[in-house]
Scaffold this active site. Structure first.
Site, short mmCIF file in Angstrom:
data_model
loop_
_atom_site.label_atom_id
_atom_site.label_comp_id
_atom_site.label_asym_id
_atom_site.label_seq_id
_atom_site.Cartn_x
_atom_site.Cartn_y
_atom_site.Cartn_z
N GLU A 87 0.78 -1.17 0.04
CA GLU A 87 0.11 -0.10 0.05
C GLU A 87 0.79 1.18 0.01
O GLU A 87 1.98 1.45 0.94
CB GLU A 87 -1.00 -0.15 1.17
N GLU A 112 5.06 4.83 3.66
CA GLU A 112 4.65 6.08 4.04
C GLU A 112 5.74 6.97 4.55
O GLU A 112 6.87 6.57 4.76
CB GLU A 112 3.56 5.84 5.50
N ASN A 139 9.94 7.65 -0.03
CA ASN A 139 9.21 7.99 -1.28
C ASN A 139 8.74 6.99 -2.13
O ASN A 139 9.51 6.05 -2.71
CB ASN A 139 10.07 9.02 -2.26
N ASP A 162 -2.92 12.30 -2.08
CA ASP A 162 -3.13 13.48 -2.03
C ASP A 162 -3.72 14.24 -3.49
O ASP A 162 -3.13 13.86 -4.35
CB ASP A 162 -1.82 14.16 -1.62
N THR A 234 -11.94 4.58 6.02
CA THR A 234 -10.87 5.36 6.53
C THR A 234 -11.20 6.66 6.84
O THR A 234 -12.41 7.21 6.22
CB THR A 234 -9.64 5.25 5.89
#
Length: 255
Positions: A87, A112, A139, A162, A234
């Site tokens: 993920e 993350e 990244n 994002d 979420t």
């Protein structure tokens, strides 16, 4: 990375943390790394659980970069050969911790860049008994390009990246033709790329990118894919729904 003492909230603790960036990347990244104070529970999780869950990644120029010669062997990392689900942008870890704790037959890797989110993920994974989960603070495109072996991933998830909704910022969006090429590198034949967003224009950009991407084909009929049943609700999804935005899923098979 080097081992050093890090201070937060007045308390010192030892942990694996990167040196300050000696330079900046030339490429635009899809995130702005914000500092944030961790709770005491997150601090404890970082100290006690990072050795179990968090990968020590050789760096390039930036603290979230991945050295070009960095590699992992998933079978060695997890101590078995199993389906691997990755993920990107795992946030607080709600989706991937739920998946790892309910699918013990598969292995999971969360990517993350926000330390507090990684700490929360480790805390919740430990509480859920999820031992089939590892985390990498890096990244994502560099993880796909360098760290993961070719054709090693069964499913790649990108849920609510994002949106960078201001026009001048859309160049920062993660899902581009370059990203599609990196995804094709790591996903096995027959593997899946799953995406979800609550921004319609980003969803349509994703469709344009992935429909044109070599090595992928749609795994859905109609305009959008049905909601992926393996994706739990979420905070990002609730926030989008509360603001009246529709959630759009996409699924593409590696061929």
């Amino acid at each position: 990375m080097t081992k050093r003492t890090r201070r937060a909230g007045g308390a010192a603790y030892a942990g694996w943390v990167p040196e300050p960036d000696p330079a900046y990347r030339k490429q635009t990244v899809s995130f702005v790394r914000r500092s944030g104070r961790m709770s005491q529970a997150q601090e404890r999780a970082w100290v006690e659980l990072a050795p179990r869950y968090l990968l020590a990644v050789p760096r390039d120029v930036a603290s979230t970069s991945v050295a070009r010669d960095a590699r992992i062997d998933p079978a060695a990392l997890f101590g078995r050969t199993a389906r691997l689900v990755v993920e990107i942008g795992s946030g607080q870890g709600h989706a991937i911790v739920h998946a790892a704790s309910t699918r013990p037959d598969a292995d999971f890797l969360a990517i993350e860049v926000f330390t507090a989110g990684l700490a929360r993920t480790m805390h919740d994974a430990d509480a859920a008994g999820a031992r089939n989960l590892r985390l990498v603070e890096a990244n994502a495109p560099e993880v796909l390009q360098h760290l993961l072996p070719e054709a090693s991933v069964d499913e790649l998830w990108v849920f609510f990246p994002d949106p960078w909704h201001k026009k001048r910022h859309t160049k920062r969006r993660l899902v581009t033709s370059g990203f599609a090429g990196l995804a094709a590198r790591v996903i096995k034949a027959g593997g899946m790329l799953r995406l979800a967003t609550d921004w319609e224009d980003y969803a349509r950009q994703m469709v344009d990118v992935m429909d044109a991407a070599p090595g992928f084909r749609r795994a859905f009929e109609g305009e959008w894919a049905p909601r992926y049943e393996g994706r739990v609700m979420t905070a990002f999804e609730r926030k989008g729904l509360a603001r009246g935005r529709d959630i759009r899923d996409l699924a593409y098979e590696r061929v």
